[in-house]
Design a protein around this motif. Structure first.
Motif: not given
Length: 240
Positions: A61-86
């Motif tokens: 779902a998310f690699s240790t290298e994916n932090w290099k993506r834009t801050q907007i995309e990383v923040a969006g992914l983290m929000s997506l993970f929280r919503r998905y799990i919930n």
């Protein structure tokens, strides 16, 4: 799929879910639109596993290298993970899916870590498909963390240096309770393993397909697991 094929099916399939961004771009939409579509695809593939004889499914779902993506995309992914799990937690329980996470958790935010812990606790009793989600995961990072823990036990006298071997190290990996993957699939036409399950996939079969992850169907999944069932796997030995 026939009973014979199910009997010979890969018990553990690992998937590098690639192509969400390109899928969105082709539709003139932002990358996060593709990630949302990819998250919905996961549900379909999880549901397909029992009929195909797949007991364990591990998704990248998310690699240790994916932090290099834009801050907007990383923040969006983290929000997506929280919503998905919930959102999916009760579905996992209802469908008897046991969920676990692998990867380096401390870098993830506290709310997401709590949801991950809750999902694991609520599905611990489930006996159907085992879904493992690799989140902030990297194969080299995992081996390094495992080696550090092993070294600490050697230094503390809990383990003798001569006892260290492949089997010993395996017990310190994030995947210690899982069998090694039989089949690794990567979508989107890229033919590389991107630091995914490096230790565990030493004898895995690989399938690189052109399909972008949001378009990866249960029918294609069935075709790939069926093709695996027909392979002759010798693990370095030669048949007499």
């Amino acid at each position: 799929m026939s009973q014979h094929s199910v009997d010979n099916a890969p018990k553990h399939v690992a998937i590098i879910m690639d192509g969400n961004g390109r899928w969105a771009k082709m539709r003139g939409r932002p990358r996060l639109f593709g990630h949302q579509a990819g998250a919905r695809r996961v549900r379909e593939i999880v549901r397909a596993c029992p009929d195909l004889g797949v007991k364990y499914l591990t998704i990248f779902a998310f690699s240790t290298e994916n932090w290099k993506r834009t801050q907007i995309e990383v923040a969006g992914l983290m929000s997506l993970f929280r919503r998905y799990i919930n959102k999916e937690m009760q579905e996992f329980v209802a469908e008897n899916v046991q969920v676990r996470f692998i990867g380096d958790r401390p870098r993830l935010d506290a709310k997401l870590r709590n949801l991950m812990d809750e999902a694991e606790a609520q599905t611990a009793h489930c006996t159907g498909t085992n879904l493992t989600i690799a989140l902030n995961y990297g194969g080299r990072d995992e081996v390094a963390r495992a080696t550090r823990l092993l070294a600490e036990d050697v230094a503390a006298g809990k383990l003798r240096p001569e006892e260290v071997n492949e089997e010993t190290l395996t017990r310190y990996l994030d995947t210690r309770v899982l069998p090694d993957p039989d089949l690794v699939i990567r979508t989107s036409g890229e033919a590389r393993i991107s630091n995914f399950l490096l230790w565990q996939s030493a004898y895995a079969e690989y399938e690189f397909v052109d399909t972008l992850w949001p378009d990866f169907s249960k029918e294609e999944f069935a075709r790939l697991t069926g093709a695996y069932s027909a392979r002759d796997r010798r693990f370095g030995a030669v048949k007499a």
